[in-house]
Design an enzyme around this catalytic site. Structure first.
Site, short mmCIF file in Angstrom:
data_model
loop_
_atom_site.label_atom_id
_atom_site.label_comp_id
_atom_site.label_asym_id
_atom_site.label_seq_id
_atom_site.Cartn_x
_atom_site.Cartn_y
_atom_site.Cartn_z
N GLU A 47 -2.75 -8.96 3.20
CA GLU A 47 -3.06 -9.45 4.47
C GLU A 47 -4.46 -9.47 4.95
OE1 GLU A 47 -1.74 -6.71 3.96
OE2 GLU A 47 -2.26 -5.17 5.21
N CYS A 79 0.87 -1.15 0.28
CA CYS A 79 0.13 -0.15 0.14
C CYS A 79 0.77 1.25 0.05
CB CYS A 79 -0.95 -0.10 1.20
SG CYS A 79 -2.20 1.29 1.18
N HIS A 118 -3.87 -5.04 -0.18
CA HIS A 118 -3.40 -5.61 0.97
C HIS A 118 -3.73 -6.99 0.92
CE1 HIS A 118 -2.95 -1.87 3.56
NE2 HIS A 118 -4.09 -1.37 2.70
#
Lengths: 193, 252
Positions: free
Chosen positions: A177, A77, A175
């Protein structure tokens, strides 16, 4: 394997540590130059505002360290955006790994872009076993246009760089994650580079 | 493809447990927010919202602990709201793994809070929740879960919230909430045209066509609901498939 997650006070980095944990790896949150240098893999996260994040990096001397790293580095990001030449956000000079300037989305679309969008034109082992048009969770007001370093694309009012690569440096705008199992697979691919 | 519309189940939390008699037979412990969050995430929810309604002294600590266990378990984004009134409150929640926070009454009482939070953490993680009710043809912002009227007009407040740096607006129509008669699409569509940040529609979901309508007619970017998901009246996969058939872009 030693995995360093660069901790420079930028937002939600616990999520990355937890994602690694779910994959069976341990990531260390650190701002220690020696520890980062010695790591096998380095993750460079970041959410928040670019100029203040860059200032935090300069305050800790990490802006000079990052370009000297030779192990695989993954910017996520804002981390990816700070690895670019510069960004329109707060007219910030970046670290300059990726040869592109980050710019703001046009007001023809909602800004920030928040939600799940697809990635396509996937290149490199980072996307091994990831299907074209897989969904990733993305939150951004600024983007890196397509360039020689682009290894994945997303369409939001036109295609932009969803991921970048140059030498040992990788960057993803989305993202991983927070992008379900496919996102975790991308993190795992990175750890296996 | 383009950015997809989001489906967001909302979990009400009291003292670290989910409230509203949630009726899940395949859960070991239906009161455990972490288990429920995991289930929704596996069913294809795009995000989750946890709304803390506890009123105890220890609420902050309990909520922070809950956020930590949710973040370690699920791999989709989630927002935490309820009683957040300072930069410090937000710092703890984000550090524990929340992706976004939602503020409501505290923003009305002290609008500068929005600027402070956006400046410290970035707009992308600041959701401003607005509860409003139509009184004499005016949408009036209400506080305390819709009980206390303010002098603010929904559209003026939304505009101000955007200019102060909110990243998203979660609009609940008190007139529609609990009715299961559909979302407040007229107000939503007006909001969406006035405002350039994403709008989450809330209040009124009863059947699948309500979601289709709020995305198409209400121009919402995301739709939030609680009981229709908790009571399994609508399955998330079924909902998303039907949305796709109706031409709404969703993540399947």
């Amino acid at each position: 394997m030693k995995i360093a997650i660069i901790d420079y006070g930028a937002g939600n980095i616990k999520s990355i540590q937890f994602a690694l944990q779910r994959l069976g790896y341990k990531g260390i949150l650190t701002s220690d130059v020696k520890e980062i240098k010695l790591a096998d893999k380095v993750i460079f996260p970041g959410v928040g505002e670019a100029s203040s994040a860059m200032q935090k990096l300069r305050d800790s001397g990490l802006d000079n360290l990052i370009p000297t790293l030779t192990q695989p580095v993954l910017g996520i990001c804002l981390g990816m955006q700070l690895l670019c030449n510069g960004t329109e956000e707060g007219t910030t000079k970046g670290i300059g790994i990726f040869n592109i300037d980050v710019i703001k989305f046009s007001s023809q679309v909602k800004v920030p872009q928040i939600g799940w969008n697809t990635i396509s034109n996937l290149k490199t082992g980072l996307f091994s076993e990831i299907s074209e048009n897989e969904f990733m969770y993305t939150v951004n007001s600024f983007f890196a246009p397509l360039c020689d370093n682009t290894i994945a694309e997303t369409d939001y009012n036109g295609n932009y760089s969803a991921a970048l690569k140059k030498d040992n440096f990788y960057g993803v705008q989305f993202h991983p994650e927070k992008s379900g199992n496919s996102g975790e697979k991308i993190l795992e691919n990175f750890l296996k580079l | 493809m383009a950015l997809t519309k989001r489906i967001i189940p909302c979990l009400d939390i009291k003292n670290g447990r989910t409230v509203k008699g949630i009726n899940f037979i395949n859960l070991r412990d239906a009161g455990d927010p972490v288990e429920l969050a995991k289930l929704y995430s596996e069913e294809g929810a795009d995000e989750l919202v946890f709304l803390d309604i506890s009123a105890t002294e220890e609420r902050r600590k309990t909520l922070a602990d809950l956020v930590l266990s949710v973040a370690s378990t699920i791999n989709i984004p989630f927002t935490v709201g309820g009683g957040i009134s300072s930069v410090q409150d937000v710092a703890v929640l984000l550090q524990n793994g929340a992706d976004k926070v939602s503020i409501n009454s505290s923003a009305v009482k002290r609008p500068d809070l929005i600027n402070e939070l956006a400046g410290t953490f970035g707009s992308q993680c600041i959701v401003v929740a607005i509860d409003a009710k139509k009184i004499n043809d005016q949408w009036i912002v209400h506080l305390v879960g819709g009980k206390v009227p303010t002098k603010l007009n929904l559209f003026d407040w939304a505009k101000e919230v955007e200019s102060r740096g909110a990243g998203e607006i979660l609009f609940t129509s008190m007139d529609n909430d609990g009715t299961k008669d559909g979302f407040a699409n007229e107000a939503l569509s007006k909001l969406s045209e006035m405002i350039n940040i994403p709008i989450i529609a809330s209040g009124g979901a009863g059947k699948i066509t309500h979601f289709t309508d709020t995305f198409i007619k209400g121009k919402a970017d995301a739709a939030l609901a609680a009981s229709v998901f908790h009571f399994k009246e609508i399955g998330i996969q079924t909902l998303k498939k039907e949305l796709a058939t109706a031409g709404v872009s969703v993540r399947l």
